[in-house]
Design a protein around this motif. Structure first.
Motif, PDB file in Angstrom:
ATOM      1  N   ASN A 201     -29.139   0.856 -15.547  1.00 24.96           N
ATOM      2  CA  ASN A 201     -30.119  -0.142 -15.103  1.00 24.96           C
ATOM      3  C   ASN A 201     -30.796   0.276 -13.808  1.00 24.96           C
ATOM      4  OD1 ASN A 201     -29.627  -1.835 -17.285  1.00 24.96           O
ATOM      5  ND2 ASN A 201     -27.972  -2.927 -16.228  1.00 24.96           N
ATOM      6  N   GLN A 202     -29.994   0.856 -12.893  1.00 22.27           N
ATOM      7  CA  GLN A 202     -30.566   1.319 -11.626  1.00 22.27           C
ATOM      8  C   GLN A 202     -31.594   2.421 -11.871  1.00 22.27           C
ATOM      9  OE1 GLN A 202     -27.304   2.509  -9.152  1.00 22.27           O
ATOM     10  NE2 GLN A 202     -26.508   0.430  -8.896  1.00 22.27           N
ATOM     11  N   LEU A 203     -31.268   3.352 -12.757  1.00 30.45           N
ATOM     12  CA  LEU A 203     -32.200   4.437 -13.065  1.00 30.45           C
ATOM     13  C   LEU A 203     -33.453   3.892 -13.741  1.00 30.45           C
ATOM     14  CD1 LEU A 203     -29.704   7.161 -14.359  1.00 30.45           C
ATOM     15  CD2 LEU A 203     -30.947   7.160 -12.192  1.00 30.45           C
ATOM     16  N   LYS A 204     -33.285   2.907 -14.641  1.00 35.26           N
ATOM     17  CA  LYS A 204     -34.436   2.312 -15.311  1.00 35.26           C
ATOM     18  C   LYS A 204     -35.353   1.609 -14.314  1.00 35.26           C
ATOM     19  CE  LYS A 204     -35.613  -0.718 -19.186  1.00 35.26           C
ATOM     20  NZ  LYS A 204     -36.569  -1.505 -18.403  1.00 35.26           N
ATOM     21  N   GLU A 205     -34.747   0.853 -13.381  1.00 28.19           N
ATOM     22  CA  GLU A 205     -35.536   0.168 -12.359  1.00 28.19           C
ATOM     23  C   GLU A 205     -36.280   1.184 -11.487  1.00 28.19           C
ATOM     24  OE1 GLU A 205     -32.845  -2.262 -10.234  1.00 28.19           O
ATOM     25  OE2 GLU A 205     -32.532  -3.696 -11.874  1.00 28.19           O
ATOM     26  N   SER A 206     -35.618   2.271 -11.149  1.00 26.29           N
ATOM     27  CA  SER A 206     -36.275   3.310 -10.337  1.00 26.29           C
ATOM     28  C   SER A 206     -37.437   3.929 -11.094  1.00 26.29           C
ATOM     29  CB  SER A 206     -35.270   4.397  -9.952  1.00 26.29           C
ATOM     30  OG  SER A 206     -34.227   3.865  -9.175  1.00 26.29           O
ATOM     31  N   LEU A 207     -37.232   4.172 -12.393  1.00 30.23           N
ATOM     32  CA  LEU A 207     -38.302   4.764 -13.216  1.00 30.23           C
ATOM     33  C   LEU A 207     -39.480   3.795 -13.328  1.00 30.23           C
ATOM     34  CD1 LEU A 207     -39.239   7.108 -14.948  1.00 30.23           C
ATOM     35  CD2 LEU A 207     -38.050   6.058 -16.895  1.00 30.23           C
ATOM     36  N   ASP A 208     -39.193   2.511 -13.544  1.00 34.07           N
ATOM     37  CA  ASP A 208     -40.266   1.517 -13.622  1.00 34.07           C
ATOM     38  C   ASP A 208     -41.030   1.424 -12.303  1.00 34.07           C
ATOM     39  OD1 ASP A 208     -39.522   0.957 -16.195  1.00 34.07           O
ATOM     40  OD2 ASP A 208     -38.299  -0.800 -15.684  1.00 34.07           O
ATOM     41  N   HIS A 209     -40.312   1.548 -11.210  1.00 33.30           N
ATOM     42  CA  HIS A 209     -40.963   1.479  -9.899  1.00 33.30           C
ATOM     43  C   HIS A 209     -41.891   2.676  -9.698  1.00 33.30           C
ATOM     44  CE1 HIS A 209     -41.510   0.406  -5.716  1.00 33.30           C
ATOM     45  NE2 HIS A 209     -41.081   1.611  -5.326  1.00 33.30           N
ATOM     46  N   VAL A 210     -41.433   3.860 -10.123  1.00 29.87           N
ATOM     47  CA  VAL A 210     -42.250   5.060 -10.000  1.00 29.87           C
ATOM     48  C   VAL A 210     -43.506   4.926 -10.862  1.00 29.87           C
ATOM     49  CG1 VAL A 210     -42.334   7.529 -10.536  1.00 29.87           C
ATOM     50  CG2 VAL A 210     -40.333   6.568  -9.387  1.00 29.87           C
ATOM     51  N   ARG A 211     -43.346   4.390 -12.058  1.00 28.28           N
ATOM     52  CA  ARG A 211     -44.498   4.225 -12.956  1.00 28.28           C
ATOM     53  C   ARG A 211     -45.505   3.237 -12.370  1.00 28.28           C
ATOM     54  NH1 ARG A 211     -41.244   3.743 -18.740  1.00 28.28           N
ATOM     55  NH2 ARG A 211     -40.918   6.008 -19.033  1.00 28.28           N
TER      56      ARG A 211
END
Length: 214
Positions: A201-211
């Motif tokens: 979930n942390q990695l997904k949130e980081s990826l969404d933030h980058v996008r």
């Protein structure tokens, strides 16, 4: 550290056996038995020191590195004494070497062991405190036996009696460490799936933030 403690226990048991009358039941020449007795003595202290040195994690300071060099030098001296046991024929000379070179070479290792254990005990390590108590017991027995062997006074050999208390203190420390490690492994296994989900979930949130930034 478990291997080193096992070696130390076997060495000390073998030495204590060679100090009993049972050694004469082996049918081995007395001179050979005395040589092995000296050999076990030279092995015991270095193995005990490096057991303590490897059991705890110590900061790699200049003082620690300098002390490692001193300990290694003392071990080299003891290694030379050990080799001389089988090269020199006279037991009188061998005993003189032990008194004048071997026993003084133990001093840095003994002081180092006390210093390392005291450092750990002062930092609040229960293992260090237990080991320090056990080491104090065996150190008292060692001093009494050395003084008695030098003829300063007549006193029964104490190492055989004190050794059991020392082994029990170290066994308690090793058992406690094993229990702690087992609990940590159980905790990791129990929470591994949840930790993987949290990390995902942390990695997904980081990826969404980058996008979203892009």
């Amino acid at each position: 550290e478990n291997l080193l403690f096992g070696v130390f226990a076997y060495v000390l048991v073998a030495y204590q056996f060679l100090k009993t009358q049972l050694r004469f039941e082996l049918g081995i020449d007395f001179i050979i038995l005395k040589r092995f007795e000296f050999m076990f003595l030279y092995l015991a202290v270095p193995v005990l020191y490096y057991f303590i040195r490897s059991y705890f994690a110590f900061p790699r300071t200049k003082l620690m590195r300098a002390w490692d060099i001193i300990a290694a030098a003392a071990c080299l001296v003891l290694a030379g004494c050990l080799v001389s046991v089988f090269l020199i024929q006279s037991l009188a000379i061998t005993w003189t070497i032990q008194k004048t070179i071997g026993q003084p070479a133990w001093i840095p290792l003994i002081l180092g062991s006390i210093g390392l254990l005291t450092y750990q005990a002062l930092r609040g390590s229960r293992d260090g405190l237990y080991m320090l108590g056990g080491f104090a017991i065996i150190l008292i027995a060692m001093i009494l036996d050395i003084l008695s062997s030098r003829g300063l006074f007549l006193f029964p050999r104490m190492m055989s009696y004190f050794f059991l208390a020392f082994v029990m203190s170290i066994a308690l420390v090793l058992a406690n460490r094993f229990v702690r490690l087992s609990k940590e492994v159980e905790d990791l296994n129990a929470n591994l799936e949840q930790k993987v989900k949290d990390r995902t979930n942390q990695l997904k949130e980081s990826l969404d933030h980058v996008r979203s930034l892009k």
